[in-house]
Design a protein around this motif. Structure first.
Motif, short mmCIF file in Angstrom:
data_model
loop_
_atom_site.label_atom_id
_atom_site.label_comp_id
_atom_site.label_asym_id
_atom_site.label_seq_id
_atom_site.Cartn_x
_atom_site.Cartn_y
_atom_site.Cartn_z
N ALA A 128 107.80 99.52 85.87
CA ALA A 128 107.43 100.31 84.69
C ALA A 128 105.93 100.50 84.67
O ALA A 128 105.17 99.54 84.53
N VAL A 129 105.50 101.74 84.84
CA VAL A 129 104.06 102.04 84.89
C VAL A 129 103.75 103.26 84.04
O VAL A 129 104.62 104.07 83.72
N THR A 130 102.48 103.38 83.70
CA THR A 130 102.00 104.60 83.05
C THR A 130 101.44 105.52 84.12
O THR A 130 100.87 105.07 85.10
N SER A 131 101.63 106.81 83.96
CA SER A 131 101.05 107.76 84.90
C SER A 131 99.56 107.89 84.62
O SER A 131 99.10 107.77 83.48
N GLN A 213 120.84 92.76 83.55
CA GLN A 213 120.11 94.01 83.47
C GLN A 213 118.98 93.99 84.50
O GLN A 213 118.64 92.94 85.04
N PRO A 214 118.39 95.16 84.80
CA PRO A 214 117.31 95.19 85.80
C PRO A 214 116.13 94.30 85.43
O PRO A 214 115.89 93.99 84.25
N VAL A 215 115.38 93.92 86.45
CA VAL A 215 114.17 93.12 86.29
C VAL A 215 112.97 94.07 86.15
O VAL A 215 112.88 95.07 86.87
N VAL A 216 112.06 93.78 85.23
CA VAL A 216 110.90 94.64 85.01
C VAL A 216 109.73 94.18 85.89
O VAL A 216 109.36 93.00 85.89
N PHE A 217 109.18 95.12 86.63
CA PHE A 217 107.95 94.94 87.41
C PHE A 217 106.84 95.75 86.75
O PHE A 217 107.10 96.61 85.92
N HIS A 218 105.61 95.48 87.16
CA HIS A 218 104.48 96.33 86.74
C HIS A 218 103.45 96.36 87.85
O HIS A 218 103.28 95.37 88.57
N ALA A 219 102.77 97.49 88.01
CA ALA A 219 101.69 97.63 88.97
C ALA A 219 100.44 98.10 88.22
O ALA A 219 100.46 99.17 87.62
N GLY A 220 99.42 97.30 88.25
CA GLY A 220 98.18 97.64 87.55
C GLY A 220 97.34 96.40 87.33
O GLY A 220 97.84 95.27 87.39
N GLY A 221 96.03 96.59 87.09
CA GLY A 221 95.16 95.44 86.95
C GLY A 221 94.18 95.53 85.80
O GLY A 221 93.29 94.68 85.67
N SER A 222 94.31 96.54 84.94
CA SER A 222 93.40 96.68 83.80
C SER A 222 93.74 95.69 82.70
O SER A 222 94.75 94.99 82.75
#
Length: 443
Positions: A128-131, A213-222
């Motif tokens: 789950a990321v923001t564009s 249910q699916p596992v939530v990942f995230h990519a980002g470092g702010s």
């Protein structure tokens, strides 16, 4: 878990069908039509599963600002369709796809990812990321919202998605042919949730998978990413160029999880690693030069700025002079520059320095499998990572080189498992059971 029993978790990047080098599509063993081949994606996924890797990771960005004349986009086929094809041809490896919270509605995300989770028998993860690009926003006919707006919508979206996932109760599906009772209607209910940015009524008519249910990942470092991942994610897809940087990032995400009321061990940090596995370094450098050397004149200019030097792009076949090495100063704003100067001081030509991948997006290992294993062991034992997501230079042969070369070394050192202990992504990650929204983070 006792430190002596701790083992690393490894995922593999699954991109455009070729590999992480711009010219991978031109490699002798590569079918140049792999760009649109689901069979190629399945073949690479099965090779990773043969190596007992815990997950595949598909980033996404529905835009391309590169040199389409000479290079394929990094992201091409739809990630959900791709993983659906892979799910039917694999049985244990986790399947993690990126889904933007900025330009997708929560109900669509909830339905797509839970359907894939059911199809794969509990092996799905949602990155789950923001564009973050105006070029991406333009494809949706919109302007990019501000960072506070993007992350405000992201928080609401994940809560809504998880609420929708849990709206079909775990014991709601009766499917009793004798009585004719299909489901317990009292255990399937609308969620009727809405916030400033998104809303959904529900329910979502999909029962739980083997992992719920699916596992939530995230990519980002702010700072926003820290808060977001600390609250919602079980895994972070990271980027770090030094052990100290990785250790600091991992610690920050663990603190963020604890601040959200969770056990910090519930969030895993994965650093990126690019690999060119070869019998010796010279052979690996030559392969990288053959496939991506066309970009080196432009990259030489950037390398010069990293080191505070002016590098002549037509003099790539000479090492830096003693005067240049004496004057070189790593850029404090680029964590790659210290390593770049170290490689240059070993006496390599500028072309070879660039072939080492010193300005790539992640650390690059060029050479024997043992060197990749040593890098991974050093970072893991320094508590800098919980594992890695690996990007082979060329998928065709490169995945097998990692699986047959690096994996056995890590297994012999007791750092990586020899068999899958579980059948779901949640089990692979050691993530706790969850169905619906985690009550600890929504109170």
């Amino acid at each position: 878990m006792d430190m002596m029993d701790r083992q690393m978790i490894i995922g593999m990047h699954l991109g455009n069908g070729y590999g992480n080098l711009p010219g991978a599509w031109r490699a002798p063993a590569v079918d140049p039509t792999s760009y649109t081949s689901f069979d190629a994606k399945v073949r690479h996924a099965r090779a990773a599963e043969r190596g007992m890797l815990q997950f595949l990771f598909l980033p996404d960005g529905p835009s391309h600002v590169g040199d389409i004349e000479n290079e394929p986009p990094d992201f091409n086929l739809d990630v959900m369709v791709t993983l659906a094809a892979v799910a039917r041809e694999t049985s244990r490896i986790g399947l993690v796809a990126t889904g933007s919270t900025t330009f997708n509605e929560p109900f669509n995300l909830a339905r797509q990812f839970k359907a894939l989770d059911v199809m794969s028998h509990g092996r799905t993860g949602w990155n789950a990321v923001t564009s973050s690009g105006e070029d991406v926003a333009a494809n949706y006919g919109k302007r990019l919202p501000s960072s506070p707006e993007r992350y405000g919508r992201a928080h609401e979206t994940v809560q809504l998605v998880q609420a929708l996932w849990g709206s079909w109760g775990e014991a709601a599906w009766v499917h009793d042919k004798v009585t004719g009772r299909f489901a317990d209607a009292e255990k399937i209910a609308p969620i009727n949730l809405g916030g400033e940015f998104v809303a959904a009524r529900g329910p979502l008519h999909i029962p739980p998978s083997e992992q719920g249910q699916p596992v939530v990942f995230h990519a980002g470092g702010s700072a926003n990413a820290l808060e977001f991942a600390g609250r919602w994610a079980s895994a972070v897809i990271g980027a770090a160029f030094t052990i100290d940087d990785a250790r600091a990032q991992r610690a920050a995400f663990r603190v963020a999880a604890e601040r959200a009321g969770r056990n910090p061990d519930e969030i895993k940090f994965f650093a990126g690693l690019m690999t060119t596995i070869a019998n010796d370094r010279r052979g690996g450098l030559d392969r990288r030069i053959t496939l991506s050397g066309r970009t080196f004149p432009q990259r030489a200019s950037y390398l010069g700025r990293m080191l505070g030097l002016r590098l002549d792009p037509v003099r790539l076949d000479r090492p830096l002079s003693p005067e240049q090495l004496s004057a070189a100063r790593p850029s404090p704003g680029d964590p790659r520059s210290v390593h770049a100067l170290k490689i240059a001081r070993e006496g390599w030509t500028v072309r070879d320095v660039l072939a080492h991948g010193v300005i790539d997006y992640h650390p690059v290992i060029v050479g024997p499998a043992a060197e990749a294993a040593d890098h991974m062991q050093e970072w893991f034992e320094a508590d800098a990572v919980d594992g890695f997501w690996v990007s082979p230079d060329i998928y065709e042969g490169g995945v097998d080189a990692f699986v047959d070369g690096v994996v056995p070394i890590l297994q012999d050192r007791g750092l990586f498992h020899r068999e899958y202990d579980g059948a779901t992504l949640r089990a692979h990650l050691g993530a706790p059971a969850q169905y619906g929204v985690d009550p600890r983070v929504t109170r």
